[in-house]
Motif scaffolding. Structure first.
Motif, PDB file in Angstrom:
ATOM      1  N   GLU A 104       0.823  -1.210   0.000  1.00  0.00           N
ATOM      2  CA  GLU A 104       0.000   0.000   0.000  1.00  0.00           C
ATOM      3  C   GLU A 104       0.855   1.257   0.000  1.00  0.00           C
ATOM      4  O   GLU A 104       0.546   2.227  -0.688  1.00  0.00           O
ATOM      5  N   ALA A 105       1.960   1.234   0.760  1.00  0.00           N
ATOM      6  CA  ALA A 105       2.875   2.381   0.802  1.00  0.00           C
ATOM      7  C   ALA A 105       3.488   2.644  -0.573  1.00  0.00           C
ATOM      8  O   ALA A 105       3.794   3.785  -0.921  1.00  0.00           O
ATOM      9  N   ALA A 106       3.626   1.587  -1.369  1.00  0.00           N
ATOM     10  CA  ALA A 106       4.184   1.709  -2.723  1.00  0.00           C
ATOM     11  C   ALA A 106       3.092   2.054  -3.738  1.00  0.00           C
ATOM     12  O   ALA A 106       3.339   2.089  -4.943  1.00  0.00           O
ATOM     13  N   GLY A 107       1.866   2.277  -3.249  1.00  0.00           N
ATOM     14  CA  GLY A 107       0.772   2.637  -4.148  1.00  0.00           C
ATOM     15  C   GLY A 107       0.069   1.457  -4.776  1.00  0.00           C
ATOM     16  O   GLY A 107      -0.700   1.615  -5.720  1.00  0.00           O
ATOM     17  N   GLY A 108       0.318   0.261  -4.254  1.00  0.00           N
ATOM     18  CA  GLY A 108      -0.299  -0.930  -4.820  1.00  0.00           C
ATOM     19  C   GLY A 108      -1.092  -1.697  -3.784  1.00  0.00           C
ATOM     20  O   GLY A 108      -1.650  -1.110  -2.853  1.00  0.00           O
ATOM     21  N   ALA A 109      -1.115  -3.005  -3.939  1.00  0.00           N
ATOM     22  CA  ALA A 109      -1.851  -3.886  -3.035  1.00  0.00           C
ATOM     23  C   ALA A 109      -1.267  -5.287  -3.166  1.00  0.00           C
ATOM     24  O   ALA A 109      -0.446  -5.544  -4.047  1.00  0.00           O
ATOM     25  N   ILE A 110      -1.704  -6.186  -2.295  1.00  0.00           N
ATOM     26  CA  ILE A 110      -1.376  -7.602  -2.478  1.00  0.00           C
ATOM     27  C   ILE A 110      -2.273  -8.093  -3.618  1.00  0.00           C
ATOM     28  O   ILE A 110      -3.491  -7.960  -3.550  1.00  0.00           O
ATOM     29  N   ILE A 111      -1.651  -8.626  -4.668  1.00  0.00           N
ATOM     30  CA  ILE A 111      -2.441  -9.065  -5.824  1.00  0.00           C
ATOM     31  C   ILE A 111      -2.419 -10.584  -5.993  1.00  0.00           C
ATOM     32  O   ILE A 111      -3.063 -11.120  -6.888  1.00  0.00           O
ATOM     33  N   GLY A 112      -1.678 -11.257  -5.116  1.00  0.00           N
ATOM     34  CA  GLY A 112      -1.657 -12.703  -5.250  1.00  0.00           C
ATOM     35  C   GLY A 112      -0.851 -13.385  -4.172  1.00  0.00           C
ATOM     36  O   GLY A 112      -0.191 -12.746  -3.359  1.00  0.00           O
ATOM     37  N   VAL A 113      -0.933 -14.696  -4.196  1.00  0.00           N
ATOM     38  CA  VAL A 113      -0.205 -15.537  -3.255  1.00  0.00           C
ATOM     39  C   VAL A 113       0.459 -16.635  -4.077  1.00  0.00           C
ATOM     40  O   VAL A 113      -0.058 -17.060  -5.104  1.00  0.00           O
ATOM     41  N   PHE A 114       1.644 -17.064  -3.619  1.00  0.00           N
ATOM     42  CA  PHE A 114       2.286 -18.198  -4.289  1.00  0.00           C
ATOM     43  C   PHE A 114       2.649 -19.243  -3.249  1.00  0.00           C
ATOM     44  O   PHE A 114       2.839 -18.931  -2.076  1.00  0.00           O
ATOM     45  N   HIS A 115       2.694 -20.482  -3.692  1.00  0.00           N
ATOM     46  CA  HIS A 115       3.236 -21.542  -2.846  1.00  0.00           C
ATOM     47  C   HIS A 115       3.744 -22.664  -3.726  1.00  0.00           C
ATOM     48  O   HIS A 115       3.434 -22.731  -4.908  1.00  0.00           O
ATOM     49  N   SER A 116       4.560 -23.516  -3.107  1.00  0.00           N
ATOM     50  CA  SER A 116       5.163 -24.598  -3.873  1.00  0.00           C
ATOM     51  C   SER A 116       4.421 -25.905  -3.650  1.00  0.00           C
ATOM     52  O   SER A 116       3.766 -26.099  -2.629  1.00  0.00           O
ATOM     53  N   HIS A 117       4.527 -26.760  -4.653  1.00  0.00           N
ATOM     54  CA  HIS A 117       4.110 -28.155  -4.540  1.00  0.00           C
ATOM     55  C   HIS A 117       5.402 -28.964  -4.702  1.00  0.00           C
ATOM     56  O   HIS A 117       5.866 -29.146  -5.823  1.00  0.00           O
ATOM     57  N   PRO A 118       5.985 -29.410  -3.587  1.00  0.00           N
ATOM     58  CA  PRO A 118       7.277 -30.112  -3.672  1.00  0.00           C
ATOM     59  C   PRO A 118       7.251 -31.384  -4.522  1.00  0.00           C
ATOM     60  O   PRO A 118       8.240 -31.699  -5.169  1.00  0.00           O
ATOM     61  N   HIS A 119       6.128 -32.115  -4.514  1.00  0.00           N
ATOM     62  CA  HIS A 119       6.115 -33.432  -5.173  1.00  0.00           C
ATOM     63  C   HIS A 119       5.034 -33.601  -6.226  1.00  0.00           C
ATOM     64  O   HIS A 119       4.891 -34.679  -6.787  1.00  0.00           O
ATOM     65  N   THR A 120       4.241 -32.558  -6.460  1.00  0.00           N
ATOM     66  CA  THR A 120       3.131 -32.702  -7.409  1.00  0.00           C
ATOM     67  C   THR A 120       3.171 -31.582  -8.431  1.00  0.00           C
ATOM     68  O   THR A 120       3.972 -30.655  -8.328  1.00  0.00           O
ATOM     69  N   GLU A 121       2.282 -31.682  -9.413  1.00  0.00           N
ATOM     70  CA  GLU A 121       2.288 -30.692 -10.484  1.00  0.00           C
ATOM     71  C   GLU A 121       1.769 -29.336  -9.995  1.00  0.00           C
ATOM     72  O   GLU A 121       1.187 -29.237  -8.917  1.00  0.00           O
ATOM     73  N   ALA A 122       1.958 -28.330 -10.835  1.00  0.00           N
ATOM     74  CA  ALA A 122       1.583 -26.957 -10.483  1.00  0.00           C
ATOM     75  C   ALA A 122       0.120 -26.697 -10.817  1.00  0.00           C
ATOM     76  O   ALA A 122      -0.218 -25.876 -11.662  1.00  0.00           O
ATOM     77  N   SER A 123      -0.767 -27.451 -10.154  1.00  0.00           N
ATOM     78  CA  SER A 123      -2.187 -27.153 -10.302  1.00  0.00           C
ATOM     79  C   SER A 123      -2.817 -27.194  -8.916  1.00  0.00           C
ATOM     80  O   SER A 123      -2.369 -27.943  -8.040  1.00  0.00           O
ATOM     81  N   PRO A 124      -3.856 -26.376  -8.702  1.00  0.00           N
ATOM     82  CA  PRO A 124      -4.422 -26.236  -7.355  1.00  0.00           C
ATOM     83  C   PRO A 124      -5.039 -27.525  -6.826  1.00  0.00           C
ATOM     84  O   PRO A 124      -5.767 -28.206  -7.536  1.00  0.00           O
ATOM     85  N   SER A 125      -4.706 -27.834  -5.589  1.00  0.00           N
ATOM     86  CA  SER A 125      -5.309 -28.990  -4.919  1.00  0.00           C
ATOM     87  C   SER A 125      -6.671 -28.570  -4.375  1.00  0.00           C
ATOM     88  O   SER A 125      -6.968 -27.376  -4.301  1.00  0.00           O
ATOM     89  N   PRO A 126      -7.519 -29.532  -3.996  1.00  0.00           N
ATOM     90  CA  PRO A 126      -8.804 -29.172  -3.384  1.00  0.00           C
ATOM     91  C   PRO A 126      -8.632 -28.231  -2.183  1.00  0.00           C
ATOM     92  O   PRO A 126      -9.426 -27.309  -1.994  1.00  0.00           O
ATOM     93  N   THR A 127      -7.569 -28.456  -1.383  1.00  0.00           N
ATOM     94  CA  THR A 127      -7.290 -27.582  -0.236  1.00  0.00           C
ATOM     95  C   THR A 127      -6.969 -26.164  -0.714  1.00  0.00           C
ATOM     96  O   THR A 127      -7.430 -25.181  -0.139  1.00  0.00           O
ATOM     97  N   ASP A 128      -6.164 -26.057  -1.798  1.00  0.00           N
ATOM     98  CA  ASP A 128      -5.825 -24.735  -2.345  1.00  0.00           C
ATOM     99  C   ASP A 128      -7.088 -23.979  -2.746  1.00  0.00           C
ATOM    100  O   ASP A 128      -7.213 -22.775  -2.514  1.00  0.00           O
TER     101      ASP A 128
END
Length: 136
Positions: A69-93
């Motif tokens: 916010e101080a930089a004139g923006g906002a949080i626009i997203g979140v990232f996390h890793s999947h150590p052993h699976t593909e890069a697609s959202p799990s049901p929990t995600d």
């Protein structure tokens, strides 16, 4: 919709995910919600300390929020890793996706080369979106 990442933000995000192994790593992306440009990577602690779940530290989330916010923006997203699976959202995600305007970025570390993909998650509906990388 599209997510735009500078090479620096992309590399910082992937490095944070690699450092987090064997657990999932997570963090936030700050930038301009209107153009989808993630200008800042905010690596955070995974309070879940798990290879299957992530919880962004609320104190670090608040700090990132204020900085963006101080930089004139906002949080626009979140990232996390999947150590052993593909890069697609799990049901929990999908269940944990709090903000329909956010970009949900997944970094798969399953293969030799990390795979980065971005999604929009609205009311349980997952849509992959393209990622544009700026810089070399």
């Amino acid at each position: 919709s599209m997510l735009t990442l500078s090479r620096a933000v992309h590399d910082q995000m992937v490095a944070h995910c690699l450092i987090g192994l064997p657990d999932e790593a997570c963090g936030l992306l700050g930038g301009d919600p209107d153009d989808g440009l993630a200008a800042t990577c905010y690596p955070t602690r995974n309070l879940a300390a798990s290879a299957k779940l992530y919880t962004v530290d609320p104190k670090e989330h608040l700090r990132a929020d204020r900085d963006a916010e101080a930089a004139g923006g906002a949080i626009i997203g979140v990232f996390h890793s999947h150590p052993h699976t593909e890069a697609s959202p799990s049901p929990t995600d999908v269940t944990q996706a709090p903000d329909p305007s956010w970009h949900y970025v997944l970094v798969s570390l399953r293969d030799t080369e990390p795979m980065v993909r971005s999604y929009r998650i609205v009311d349980g509906t997952i849509e992959e979106e393209p990622i544009r990388l700026l810089g070399r």
